[in-house]
Design a protein around this motif. Sequence first.
Motif, PDB file in Angstrom:
ATOM      1  N   ASN A 190       0.833  -1.209   0.000  1.00 48.45           N
ATOM      2  CA  ASN A 190       0.000   0.000   0.000  1.00 48.45           C
ATOM      3  C   ASN A 190       0.866   1.258   0.000  1.00 48.45           C
ATOM      4  OD1 ASN A 190      -2.360  -1.470  -0.029  1.00 48.45           O
ATOM      5  ND2 ASN A 190      -2.658  -1.389   2.185  1.00 48.45           N
ATOM      6  N   LEU A 191       1.954   1.241   0.769  1.00 47.04           N
ATOM      7  CA  LEU A 191       2.868   2.383   0.776  1.00 47.04           C
ATOM      8  C   LEU A 191       3.527   2.557  -0.590  1.00 47.04           C
ATOM      9  CD1 LEU A 191       4.635   1.951   4.253  1.00 47.04           C
ATOM     10  CD2 LEU A 191       3.056   3.774   3.593  1.00 47.04           C
ATOM     11  N   GLU A 225       2.215   1.732  -3.412  1.00 49.52           N
ATOM     12  CA  GLU A 225       1.190   2.287  -4.301  1.00 49.52           C
ATOM     13  C   GLU A 225       1.052   3.791  -4.096  1.00 49.52           C
ATOM     14  OE1 GLU A 225      -3.461   1.534  -5.655  1.00 49.52           O
ATOM     15  OE2 GLU A 225      -2.637   0.442  -3.953  1.00 49.52           O
ATOM     16  N   GLU A 226       1.135   4.236  -2.847  1.00 46.83           N
ATOM     17  CA  GLU A 226       1.068   5.673  -2.567  1.00 46.83           C
ATOM     18  C   GLU A 226       2.257   6.406  -3.184  1.00 46.83           C
ATOM     19  OE1 GLU A 226      -1.451   7.422  -1.192  1.00 46.83           O
ATOM     20  OE2 GLU A 226      -2.456   5.482  -1.365  1.00 46.83           O
ATOM     21  N   LYS A 239       1.521   6.844  -6.845  1.00 45.95           N
ATOM     22  CA  LYS A 239       0.554   7.933  -7.045  1.00 45.95           C
ATOM     23  C   LYS A 239       1.230   9.291  -6.896  1.00 45.95           C
ATOM     24  CE  LYS A 239      -3.536   5.351  -5.509  1.00 45.95           C
ATOM     25  NZ  LYS A 239      -4.555   5.207  -4.428  1.00 45.95           N
TER      26      LYS A 239
END
Length: 222
Positions: free
Chosen positions: A107-108, A110-111, A114
């Motif tokens: 998740n990190l 993916e951030e 982004k």
Amino acid sequence: MAKTADDTIAMRISKVLADRIISGAIEPGARLRQDHIAEEFQTSHVPVREAFRRLEAQGLAISEPRRGVRVAAFDLGEVREVAEMRAALEVLALRNAAPHLTAAILNLAEEATKAGDKSRDVRSWEEANRTFHRLILAPCGMPRLIATIDDLHAASARFLFAAWRSEWEIRTDQDHRAILSALRQGNIESAAATLGRHVQWIGQKPVKTASGKMREAFAIVG
């Protein structure tokens, strides 16, 4: 005690100079003047010489007989070499990291991707890109491998800043998303194959040199 102090100062000097070289603030071929640098950092020549040795070990500077130390130039061959080394070593790191990648780590990552997509300049994009790669590779538990990859990322950054220092083309990194998708599905080989291809992509664009002439610049943009 004096030796330890000199080493600490040398490390600080080499880090500052490396940042300037990587960002393009000091251009390829520029002479690194020992006297000027010693004066800037208010130190003797001993830690400056050690800082120069550190820069040479990183491939950022070269020592020439009777000409002193200069910022190392680079060409397409070196860009390709770094890209191929990154592909081999990052794939090795990813295969060893994959069993330890948690949902929180992905998740990190993916951030970070982004953030890279939203970057308006090359420096913020490079920082986000490096963060993505560091997150998915660091859990490999192989510190020497990660240290080598970090040095290669510094070289990649230098190529990138040389090509896109004055302007940046906003991009969406589909490869990062494909790597994350494969990792979430447990398809390590697919993630590794995408990563290996991803870091070998070399961009090209014309840039203006300090003398005002145009030349082709190449950069690893993965």
